[in-house]
Structures are given as C-alpha cells and as structure tokens.
Design a protein around this motif. Structure first.
Motif, PDB file in Angstrom:
ATOM      1  N   MET A  27       0.268  -3.797   1.857  1.00 55.93           N
ATOM      2  CA  MET A  27       0.454  -4.517   0.601  1.00 55.93           C
ATOM      3  C   MET A  27      -0.418  -5.772   0.558  1.00 55.93           C
ATOM      4  N   LEU A  28      -0.572  -6.408   1.739  1.00 56.27           N
ATOM      5  CA  LEU A  28      -1.408  -7.604   1.811  1.00 56.27           C
ATOM      6  C   LEU A  28      -2.889  -7.258   1.864  1.00 56.27           C
ATOM      7  N   GLY A  76      -3.774   3.307   1.699  1.00 55.14           N
ATOM      8  CA  GLY A  76      -2.599   3.378   2.564  1.00 55.14           C
ATOM      9  C   GLY A  76      -1.347   3.496   1.723  1.00 55.14           C
ATOM     10  N   ILE A  77      -0.265   3.928   2.345  1.00 51.87           N
ATOM     11  CA  ILE A  77       0.968   4.146   1.601  1.00 51.87           C
ATOM     12  C   ILE A  77       1.558   2.831   1.088  1.00 51.87           C
ATOM     13  N   GLY A  78       1.338   1.741   1.844  1.00 50.91           N
ATOM     14  CA  GLY A  78       1.802   0.431   1.382  1.00 50.91           C
ATOM     15  C   GLY A  78       1.046  -0.017   0.151  1.00 50.91           C
ATOM     16  N   PHE A  79      -0.276   0.194   0.174  1.00 50.82           N
ATOM     17  CA  PHE A  79      -1.085  -0.127  -1.002  1.00 50.82           C
ATOM     18  C   PHE A  79      -0.681   0.747  -2.184  1.00 50.82           C
ATOM     19  N   PHE A  80      -0.355   2.010  -1.912  1.00 50.89           N
ATOM     20  CA  PHE A  80       0.068   2.924  -2.978  1.00 50.89           C
ATOM     21  C   PHE A  80       1.324   2.387  -3.672  1.00 50.89           C
ATOM     22  N   VAL A  81       2.263   1.854  -2.887  1.00 52.79           N
ATOM     23  CA  VAL A  81       3.485   1.270  -3.462  1.00 52.79           C
ATOM     24  C   VAL A  81       3.137   0.083  -4.353  1.00 52.79           C
ATOM     25  N   SER A  89       1.332   1.168  -7.464  1.00 52.27           N
ATOM     26  CA  SER A  89       2.267   1.812  -8.403  1.00 52.27           C
ATOM     27  C   SER A  89       3.101   0.774  -9.141  1.00 52.27           C
ATOM     28  N   TRP A  90       3.461  -0.302  -8.438  1.00 52.44           N
ATOM     29  CA  TRP A  90       4.207  -1.382  -9.089  1.00 52.44           C
ATOM     30  C   TRP A  90       3.347  -2.054 -10.158  1.00 52.44           C
ATOM     31  N   ILE A 104       6.785   4.789  -6.964  1.00 49.37           N
ATOM     32  CA  ILE A 104       7.328   3.945  -5.892  1.00 49.37           C
ATOM     33  C   ILE A 104       8.442   4.676  -5.160  1.00 49.37           C
ATOM     34  N   LEU A 105       9.326   5.325  -5.897  1.00 50.76           N
ATOM     35  CA  LEU A 105      10.421   6.061  -5.279  1.00 50.76           C
ATOM     36  C   LEU A 105       9.908   7.252  -4.480  1.00 50.76           C
TER      37      LEU A 105
END
Length: 258
Positions: A205-206, A211-216, A219-220, A228-229
């Motif tokens: 995310m940072l 990556g899956i964190g970036f995907f979340v 998506s937000w 996200i779900l």
C-alpha cells in the motif's frame, strides 16, 4: 483417516457457511454499503476471466498482483530466516548470547513495519526492496524466539552424549542441536510466514506498483468495494494455505509422539 478428513471438511464448510451468513447480514444492515457475497462473487468471476493481463505498470490482473506479492513474501521470509535461525541458536546455546541479543530482540520486535519502511527506502532506493526489507525485519522474530527456546531446552542427557562421544562442534550441532530444535524452528517459521503475509499488504500500500496490497489500495481509489472484498478473501485463502503447508512440515519433522 478418511472419516477424520471428511469431518474436517464438514467443519470447514460449516465455518464458511457461518462466515457467508454473517457477511450477508452485515450487507443487509448497512443497506448494501458493504457489498453482499453475491455481488462480490460476480466481480470475482469478472476478475478471473483474465487474471494475468498486463496493460502497463499500474494496470495488471489480480493473478499478476498475487504472484508478485508471494514472490516478495518468500524473498523477505527467506532473508529473515537466514538471520533468525543462527541468531536463535546462538541465544539458546550460550548465556552470553542470550544476555547480549535478547534485549535487541525485545526492543525491535514490537516496532511496526510501517516505521521500518522509510529506512528501507533510504537504504535500497527502491520501493520493492524496501518492502522486502520490512518483511524480513518484522517476520524474523518468531523464528528467533522459538529457535532459542528449542536449543535452550535440549536435555542435559543429550548434551552429555555429545561430550561422551567427543563430538566436534559441527557434529554436535547437526546430530543433537538441530534435530532436537527442529520442531521449534518450524513453529517459528510457521508464525513468521504468517507475519510476512500480513506485512506485505501494508508494505505494498505504501510502495505502490504491483502486488495484492497495491490492488486493495487501487480498488479503494476506484471505489470498488467488491474488488477489495475479493482481495481480502484471496489474502485470507493464501494465508490459510501457507499456514497449512508449514503445519504439515512441522508435523513431518516433529519427533514428538514418534
């Protein structure tokens, strides 16, 4: 064995039914602000039509994002394990090692992965390297602690055997220390891989990119709660698979009850 497996599967399906039921209830209470299982399933099927597409740096399929994250997790986890296992053995085998290293463990263990990220960026000049760094530095502590416990709890009789037969340091390490401590080491590794998988989401995310964190996070920003779900469920499923895999390894190498 077959009966036991059938019972385990039945309990798992029952657990999933409870989860889906609670999810549906929350969706009803929030008036579909939290997407329902049905709408999320629809989006999941859409994502699975082409999971590995690549249309540029910030537009990749969920499969590409997932495998990129898994690669980072295992890289950071392996680097952390290379440090953690020898460190734990040193702590568990000597009082001096424990006295010198245990304060370091206790000070650094509670530090959030987010606090390490700026240092990782400074050191590696790359967000991907920084993410691997925070995975390594935050996931190694369970392996250190469990390895140290396993080594320190070797019975005196085992040590006496090594002395009686005149084992060299290497032979004592490979014939007594590692075999006895191995179940504890795998317990630590199992906990560490779980932490590594949790940390990857925050790190990506940072760092952004893929990556899956970036995907979340992406998506937000795109206001797609269904995506996200889907990502949350995939993260949970992969975490479950990793835990089961390391649990199987732990049981394979465990001498208890054999």
């Amino acid at each position: 064995m077959i009966k036991k497996s059938a019972i385990s599967i039945a309990y798992f399906l029952g657990s999933m039914a409870i989860l889906i039921g609670l999810w549906q209830l929350v969706s009803i209470i929030t008036k579909a602000e939290i997407p329902s299982p049905v709408s999320t399933w629809t989006v999941f099927k859409e994502l699975m039509v082409e999971p590995f597409y690549d249309r540029g740096p910030n537009d990749k399929g969920i499969g590409n994002n997932l495998f990129s994250s898994i690669g980072r997790v295992f890289t950071g986890f392996l680097l952390g394990s290379i440090i953690a296992i020898p460190m734990g053995m040193l702590m568990g085998s000597t009082k001096i090692g424990m006295s010198l290293l245990n304060p370091i463990v206790q000070i650094l263990k509670p530090v959030s992965p987010l606090a390490w990220f700026p240092l990782g960026l400074l050191a590696f000049k790359d967000s991907g390297g920084a993410t691997i760094f925070i995975i390594a530095i935050t996931s190694l502590w369970p392996t250190v602690i469990n390895t140290a416990f396993g080594v320190s709890s070797i019975p005196q009789d085992h040590k006496n055997v090594g002395k009686a037969f005149g084992f060299s340091t290497w032979k004592y390490l490979t014939k007594i220390v590692i075999p006895y401590a191995l179940p504890h080491i795998f317990t630590g590794l199992r906990l560490s891989i779980g932490i590594a998988w949790v940390v990857i989401v925050a790190g990506e995310m940072l760092s952004g990119g893929v990556g899956i964190g970036f995907f979340v996070w992406d998506s937000w920003n795109g206001l797609s709660l269904e995506k996200i779900l889907v990502a949350i469920l995939i993260i949970g499923l992969v975490g479950l698979i990793l835990d089961k895999g390391f649990n199987a390894l732990q049981n394979l190498f465990s001498w208890e009850g054999k």
